[in-house]
Design an enzyme around this catalytic site. Structure first.
Site, PDB file in Angstrom:
ATOM      1  N   MET A 134       1.284  -1.442  -0.021  1.00 48.35           N
ATOM      2  CA  MET A 134      -0.539   0.236   0.086  1.00 48.35           C
ATOM      3  C   MET A 134       1.137   1.529   0.131  1.00 48.35           C
ATOM      4  O   MET A 134       1.031   1.718   0.383  1.00 48.35           O
ATOM      5  CB  MET A 134      -1.277   0.080   1.112  1.00 48.35           C
ATOM      6  CG  MET A 134      -1.638  -1.198   1.180  1.00 48.35           C
ATOM      7  SD  MET A 134      -3.816  -1.203   1.992  1.00 48.35           S
ATOM      8  CE  MET A 134      -2.737  -1.255   4.480  1.00 48.35           C
ATOM      9  N   GLY A 135       1.523   1.175  -0.584  1.00 47.36           N
ATOM     10  CA  GLY A 135       3.314   2.355  -0.952  1.00 47.36           C
ATOM     11  C   GLY A 135       4.039   2.557   1.199  1.00 47.36           C
ATOM     12  O   GLY A 135       3.604   2.129   2.055  1.00 47.36           O
ATOM     13  N   HIS A 150       8.927   1.354   3.358  1.00 54.00           N
ATOM     14  CA  HIS A 150      10.186   1.309   4.516  1.00 54.00           C
ATOM     15  C   HIS A 150      10.901  -0.100   4.323  1.00 54.00           C
ATOM     16  O   HIS A 150      10.170  -1.620   3.047  1.00 54.00           O
ATOM     17  CB  HIS A 150       9.761   0.812   5.855  1.00 54.00           C
ATOM     18  CG  HIS A 150       8.255   0.215   6.425  1.00 54.00           C
ATOM     19  ND1 HIS A 150       8.715  -0.949   5.872  1.00 54.00           N
ATOM     20  CD2 HIS A 150       7.145   0.626   6.546  1.00 54.00           C
ATOM     21  CE1 HIS A 150       7.317  -2.088   6.459  1.00 54.00           C
ATOM     22  NE2 HIS A 150       6.328  -1.194   6.183  1.00 54.00           N
ATOM     23  N   HIS A 161       9.151  -3.541   3.061  1.00 53.08           N
ATOM     24  CA  HIS A 161       8.530  -3.603   1.768  1.00 53.08           C
ATOM     25  C   HIS A 161       9.609  -4.273   0.829  1.00 53.08           C
ATOM     26  O   HIS A 161       9.906  -4.597   0.171  1.00 53.08           O
ATOM     27  CB  HIS A 161       7.566  -2.185   1.564  1.00 53.08           C
ATOM     28  CG  HIS A 161       7.169  -1.527   2.102  1.00 53.08           C
ATOM     29  ND1 HIS A 161       6.402  -0.777   2.611  1.00 53.08           N
ATOM     30  CD2 HIS A 161       5.561  -2.523   2.185  1.00 53.08           C
ATOM     31  CE1 HIS A 161       5.115  -0.589   3.522  1.00 53.08           C
ATOM     32  NE2 HIS A 161       4.310  -2.221   3.101  1.00 53.08           N
ATOM     33  N   GLN A 168     -10.057  -2.781   1.824  1.00 50.61           N
ATOM     34  CA  GLN A 168     -10.028  -3.511   3.185  1.00 50.61           C
ATOM     35  C   GLN A 168     -10.444  -2.813   4.552  1.00 50.61           C
ATOM     36  O   GLN A 168      -9.278  -2.960   5.671  1.00 50.61           O
ATOM     37  CB  GLN A 168      -8.780  -3.997   3.451  1.00 50.61           C
ATOM     38  CG  GLN A 168      -7.144  -2.886   2.915  1.00 50.61           C
ATOM     39  CD  GLN A 168      -5.878  -3.519   2.755  1.00 50.61           C
ATOM     40  OE1 GLN A 168      -5.967  -4.446   1.331  1.00 50.61           O
ATOM     41  NE2 GLN A 168      -5.269  -3.981   2.975  1.00 50.61           N
ATOM     42  N   GLY A 217       4.820 -10.465   3.609  1.00 52.57           N
ATOM     43  CA  GLY A 217       6.042 -10.541   4.330  1.00 52.57           C
ATOM     44  C   GLY A 217       5.252 -10.788   5.721  1.00 52.57           C
ATOM     45  O   GLY A 217       3.612 -10.129   6.303  1.00 52.57           O
ATOM     46  N   ASP A 221       2.416  -9.310   8.944  1.00 51.40           N
ATOM     47  CA  ASP A 221       1.141  -9.819   9.196  1.00 51.40           C
ATOM     48  C   ASP A 221       0.817 -11.684   8.376  1.00 51.40           C
ATOM     49  O   ASP A 221       0.546 -11.910   8.164  1.00 51.40           O
ATOM     50  CB  ASP A 221       0.537  -9.202   7.730  1.00 51.40           C
ATOM     51  CG  ASP A 221       0.760  -7.723   7.821  1.00 51.40           C
ATOM     52  OD1 ASP A 221       0.165  -6.851   8.311  1.00 51.40           O
ATOM     53  OD2 ASP A 221       1.886  -7.541   7.022  1.00 51.40           O
ATOM     54  N   SER A 256       6.367  -0.579  10.231  1.00 46.51           N
ATOM     55  CA  SER A 256       5.286   0.042  10.098  1.00 46.51           C
ATOM     56  C   SER A 256       4.927   1.495   9.622  1.00 46.51           C
ATOM     57  O   SER A 256       5.289   2.194   9.700  1.00 46.51           O
ATOM     58  CB  SER A 256       4.014  -0.222  11.133  1.00 46.51           C
ATOM     59  OG  SER A 256       2.899  -0.326  10.097  1.00 46.51           O
ATOM     60  N   SER A 257       4.306   1.151   8.180  1.00 42.07           N
ATOM     61  CA  SER A 257       3.920   2.517   8.093  1.00 42.07           C
ATOM     62  C   SER A 257       3.044   3.521   9.084  1.00 42.07           C
ATOM     63  O   SER A 257       2.829   4.327   8.531  1.00 42.07           O
ATOM     64  CB  SER A 257       2.621   2.659   6.278  1.00 42.07           C
ATOM     65  OG  SER A 257       2.983   1.238   5.364  1.00 42.07           O
TER      66      SER A 257
HETATM   67  P1  AMP Z   1       0.958  -2.944   3.461  1.00 45.95           P
HETATM   68  O1  AMP Z   1       1.915  -2.048   2.373  1.00 45.95           O
HETATM   69  O2  AMP Z   1       1.271  -2.349   4.936  1.00 45.95           O
HETATM   70  O3  AMP Z   1       0.228  -4.033   3.371  1.00 45.95           O
HETATM   71  O4  AMP Z   1       2.228  -4.133   3.649  1.00 45.95           O
HETATM   72  C1  AMP Z   1       2.841  -4.475   2.339  1.00 45.95           C
HETATM   73  C2  AMP Z   1       3.548  -6.129   2.665  1.00 45.95           C
HETATM   74  O5  AMP Z   1       4.673  -5.297   3.133  1.00 45.95           O
HETATM   75  C3  AMP Z   1       2.915  -7.206   3.400  1.00 45.95           C
HETATM   76  O6  AMP Z   1       3.141  -8.385   2.422  1.00 45.95           O
HETATM   77  C4  AMP Z   1       3.896  -7.280   4.585  1.00 45.95           C
HETATM   78  O7  AMP Z   1       3.089  -7.925   5.019  1.00 45.95           O
HETATM   79  C5  AMP Z   1       4.752  -6.552   4.041  1.00 45.95           C
HETATM   80  N1  AMP Z   1       5.512  -5.599   5.447  1.00 45.95           N
HETATM   81  C6  AMP Z   1       5.409  -4.698   6.102  1.00 45.95           C
HETATM   82  N2  AMP Z   1       6.034  -4.792   7.106  1.00 45.95           N
HETATM   83  C7  AMP Z   1       6.545  -5.285   7.085  1.00 45.95           C
HETATM   84  C8  AMP Z   1       8.122  -5.670   7.725  1.00 45.95           C
HETATM   85  N3  AMP Z   1       8.060  -4.757   8.408  1.00 45.95           N
HETATM   86  N4  AMP Z   1       8.596  -6.394   8.088  1.00 45.95           N
HETATM   87  C9  AMP Z   1       8.696  -7.441   6.774  1.00 45.95           C
HETATM   88  N5  AMP Z   1       7.784  -7.419   5.208  1.00 45.95           N
HETATM   89  C10 AMP Z   1       6.637  -6.183   5.636  1.00 45.95           C
END
Ligand code: AMP
Length: 289
Positions: free
Chosen positions: A35-36, A39, A42, A66, A152, A155, A190-191
């Site tokens: 979702m951008g 960090h 990602h 979601q 990741g 989650d 985390s974002s």
């Molecule tokens: P999101 O942008 O939060 O939807 O995350 C996108 C992907 O990045 C998902 O598969 C998350 O599980 C993964 N992700 C988010 N934070 C982390 C982290 N700290 N370490 C590893 N993967 C992550």
């Protein structure tokens, strides 16, 4: 976008058309759905994707379906140019960043729902969340013609839901899981960490410390779910900067383990900070799973 080599696609059809001819040459595609607000977490997924396939697609899309109406959809950070630069730096070939009107055009009414597991833990706390996730990921798999996808461990339940989705619908995508990347003090990246106040940011690394406490007790031979849960709950109740939503010790179907851990367990939790009301989740895996 100025100075970037990465190709940015906004149209599903255009991307599919390109990929159809690309894949005719026998080339493979790995996708990293995000979702951008990228960090290091990602970025580790993108790096892993780079080792898996000829072409790496990072999707950047804040999927509205979601989010619940009370969630943080509007304030979710969207630093798009910076994201594209970071994604490119780590080896992304294509960024797919569609608009809502393209993903959910007028008349759109199809939903992909995985039963069972999606009603537990995060699914119980955030009803409908996983329906949004499974729907968008199915669409992204179809649009990117992906052979591989990287998610990741941060989650953890989402990973389990993805495995079920791919298995149940015979989706020809191989799933890969990347370890949780943490700040130096243990906080899972985390974002949403951007929302934390200074004081909260200093306090929240204790979330991981609580999980480490369970790990230590488990390594020391403790297998009683009650004793492990009580230890971590007591630890968290001493923290004043966040309220615990749940702590779970579950199997890989996300069902709570009743009495004692036999081969392994997923310990997961969700909490909300008391000032900025930031919702944070984290987890560890115990034993052989
Ligand atoms: P999101 O942008 O939060 O939807 O995350 C996108 C992907 O990045 C998902 O598969 C998350 O599980 C993964 N992700 C988010 N934070 C982390 C982290 N700290 N370490 C590893 N993967 C992550």
């Amino acid at each position: 976008m100025i100075g970037l080599r990465v190709d940015i696609y906004k149209s599903p059809k255009e991307l599919q058309d390109y990929l159809k001819s690309y894949k005719r040459e026998g080339k493979s595609v790995a996708v990293v759905p995000t979702m951008g607000a990228l960090h290091e977490g990602h970025l580790s997924l993108i790096k892993k994707a780079r080792t898996l396939a000829d072409l790496v697609i990072t999707t950047i899309y804040v999927n509205p379906t979601q989010f619940a109406p009370t969630d943080d959809l509007d304030k979710y950070p969207r630093p798009f140019e910076k994201d594209c630069a970071l994604a490119e730096e780590l080896g992304t070939d294509i960024v797919f960043a569609p608009q809502d009107s393209v993903m959910y055009p007028e008349g759109y009414s199809t939903e992909v729902t995985c039963g069972g597991i999606t009603t537990l833990l995060e699914g119980a706390s955030r009803p409908g969340h996983f329906d949004g996730v499974t729907t968008i990921v199915t669409k992204l798999f179809n649009i990117t013609l992906a052979d591989h996808a990287v998610f990741g461990q941060k989650d953890a339940q989402q990973v389990l839901v993805m495995k079920k989705l791919v298995r149940d619908l015979n989706i020809p995508v191989k799933l890969h899981v990347a370890l949780t990347i943490r700040e130096e003090d243990g906080l899972a990246m985390s974002s949403r960490n951007k929302y934390l106040t200074k004081e909260e940011r200093l306090s929240v690394p204790t979330i991981y410390k609580g999980l480490q406490l369970v790990q230590e007790l488990y390594n020391g031979g403790e297998r009683s779910v009650q004793i492990l849960k009580e230890a971590v709950q007591n630890f968290y109740h001493r923290q004043s900067f966040y309220n615990l939503e749940y702590v779970s010790i579950a199997d890989l179907e996300c069902y709570e383990i009743e009495e004692s851990i036999e081969t392994g367990a997923m310990v997961s939790l969700a909490c909300s900070t008391t000032v900025s009301h930031t919702r944070l989740i984290d987890n560890i895996l115990l034993g052989d799973l």
